[in-house]
Write a protein that holds these residues in place. Sequence first.
Motif, mmCIF file in Angstrom:
data_model
loop_
_atom_site.group_PDB
_atom_site.id
_atom_site.type_symbol
_atom_site.label_atom_id
_atom_site.label_comp_id
_atom_site.label_asym_id
_atom_site.label_seq_id
_atom_site.Cartn_x
_atom_site.Cartn_y
_atom_site.Cartn_z
ATOM 1 N N SER A 49 0.897 -1.150 0.119
ATOM 2 C CA SER A 49 -0.076 -0.038 0.049
ATOM 3 C C SER A 49 0.858 1.231 0.027
ATOM 4 N N CYS A 50 2.066 1.260 0.111
ATOM 5 C CA CYS A 50 3.087 2.254 0.325
ATOM 6 C C CYS A 50 3.182 2.851 -1.333
ATOM 7 N N GLU A 51 3.730 4.105 -1.217
ATOM 8 C CA GLU A 51 4.098 4.635 -2.480
ATOM 9 C C GLU A 51 5.318 4.101 -3.128
ATOM 10 N N ASP A 52 5.305 4.305 -4.494
ATOM 11 C CA ASP A 52 6.629 3.774 -5.189
ATOM 12 C C ASP A 52 7.991 4.493 -4.530
ATOM 13 N N ASP A 53 8.085 5.843 -4.326
ATOM 14 C CA ASP A 53 9.043 6.491 -4.090
ATOM 15 C C ASP A 53 9.712 5.708 -2.569
ATOM 16 N N GLN A 54 8.470 5.544 -1.755
ATOM 17 C CA GLN A 54 9.142 5.090 -0.390
ATOM 18 C C GLN A 54 9.779 3.611 -0.769
ATOM 19 N N LEU A 55 9.061 2.608 -1.556
ATOM 20 C CA LEU A 55 9.661 1.550 -1.634
ATOM 21 C C LEU A 55 10.957 1.556 -2.552
ATOM 22 N N ILE A 56 10.902 2.397 -3.451
ATOM 23 C CA ILE A 56 12.390 2.580 -4.177
ATOM 24 C C ILE A 56 13.596 2.841 -2.947
ATOM 25 N N ASP A 57 13.092 3.719 -2.081
ATOM 26 C CA ASP A 57 14.206 4.140 -0.736
ATOM 27 C C ASP A 57 14.486 2.953 -0.208
ATOM 28 N N TRP A 58 13.474 2.203 0.164
ATOM 29 C CA TRP A 58 13.721 1.125 1.342
ATOM 30 C C TRP A 58 14.265 -0.183 0.482
ATOM 31 N N LEU A 59 13.900 -0.561 -0.555
ATOM 32 C CA LEU A 59 14.190 -1.755 -1.288
ATOM 33 C C LEU A 59 15.358 -1.767 -2.161
ATOM 34 N N LEU A 60 15.461 -0.416 -3.007
ATOM 35 C CA LEU A 60 16.675 -0.397 -3.885
ATOM 36 C C LEU A 60 17.489 0.390 -3.167
ATOM 37 N N ASN A 61 17.259 1.368 -2.262
ATOM 38 C CA ASN A 61 18.337 2.380 -1.722
ATOM 39 C C ASN A 61 18.896 2.004 -0.436
ATOM 40 N N GLY A 62 18.206 1.140 0.086
ATOM 41 C CA GLY A 62 18.711 0.437 1.293
ATOM 42 C C GLY A 62 18.413 1.182 2.495
ATOM 43 N N GLN A 63 17.401 2.217 2.421
ATOM 44 C CA GLN A 63 17.049 3.168 3.388
ATOM 45 C C GLN A 63 16.111 2.160 4.525
ATOM 46 N N PRO A 64 16.284 2.296 5.632
ATOM 47 C CA PRO A 64 15.167 1.522 6.440
ATOM 48 C C PRO A 64 13.795 2.299 6.645
ATOM 49 N N PRO A 65 12.705 1.433 6.788
ATOM 50 C CA PRO A 65 11.575 2.400 6.960
ATOM 51 C C PRO A 65 11.463 2.724 8.232
ATOM 52 N N ALA A 66 10.650 3.950 8.327
ATOM 53 C CA ALA A 66 10.356 4.386 9.893
ATOM 54 C C ALA A 66 9.576 3.333 10.610
ATOM 55 N N GLU A 67 8.717 2.728 10.092
ATOM 56 C CA GLU A 67 7.884 1.860 10.729
ATOM 57 C C GLU A 67 8.485 0.639 10.994
ATOM 58 N N ASP A 68 8.842 0.331 12.497
ATOM 59 C CA ASP A 68 9.789 -0.777 12.831
ATOM 60 C C ASP A 68 8.954 -2.081 12.113
ATOM 61 N N SER A 69 7.731 -2.218 12.083
ATOM 62 C CA SER A 69 7.286 -3.500 11.812
ATOM 63 C C SER A 69 7.598 -3.881 10.222
ATOM 64 N N LEU A 70 8.171 -2.882 9.561
ATOM 65 C CA LEU A 70 8.476 -3.085 8.254
ATOM 66 C C LEU A 70 9.967 -3.474 7.856
ATOM 67 N N VAL A 71 10.445 -3.002 8.764
ATOM 68 C CA VAL A 71 12.119 -3.235 8.779
ATOM 69 C C VAL A 71 12.645 -4.759 8.605
ATOM 70 N N ASP A 72 11.838 -5.658 9.268
ATOM 71 C CA ASP A 72 12.372 -6.956 8.993
ATOM 72 C C ASP A 72 12.024 -7.589 7.383
ATOM 73 N N LEU A 73 10.780 -7.178 7.060
ATOM 74 C CA LEU A 73 10.367 -7.480 6.010
ATOM 75 C C LEU A 73 11.130 -6.973 4.615
ATOM 76 N N VAL A 74 11.401 -5.832 4.868
ATOM 77 C CA VAL A 74 12.358 -5.180 3.744
ATOM 78 C C VAL A 74 13.491 -5.684 3.771
ATOM 79 N N GLN A 75 14.213 -6.165 4.765
ATOM 80 C CA GLN A 75 15.374 -6.816 4.725
ATOM 81 C C GLN A 75 15.297 -8.245 3.995
ATOM 82 N N ARG A 76 14.072 -8.992 4.363
ATOM 83 C CA ARG A 76 13.901 -10.288 3.561
ATOM 84 C C ARG A 76 13.578 -9.985 2.090
ATOM 85 N N ILE A 77 12.972 -8.901 1.624
ATOM 86 C CA ILE A 77 12.742 -8.753 0.462
ATOM 87 C C ILE A 77 14.163 -8.657 -0.263
#
Length: 85
Positions: A49-77
Motif C-alpha cells: 500500500s506504500c508509494e513507489d518512491d518509499q519502496l524505492i528508498d527502502w528496497l533499492l536504496n537500502g534506507q530503513p522504513p520508519a515503521e519498525d514492523s516493516l524493517v524485517d520485511l524489507v530486509q527479507r525482500i
Amino acid sequence: MSEQSRLRWRCRRGTTELDRLLTRFLEADSGGYGALDSDGRGCFERLLSCEDDQLIDWLLNGQPPAEDSLVDLVQRIRAASGLSA
C-alpha cells in the motif's frame, strides 16, 4: 481470483525494478512470502500500500522504513533478491 494472483497483481508497480523485487519475493521457494506468518503477510499487504518512491528508498536504496514492523520485511525482500541487508 486466488490470493497469490491478487498479490502478484498488487506487486505490479511503476518501475520494472520494483516489480521484479516484489514478485521475486512473492514467488520465492524459501524465505519469501510463503515463509511469512499471518503478521508478516499483513505487513506485506501494508508494504504494497506504500508509494513507489518509499519502496524505492527502502528496497533499492537500502534506507530503513520508519515503521519498525516493516524493517524485517524489507530486509527479507532485499535478501530474496540478492541485495545486501
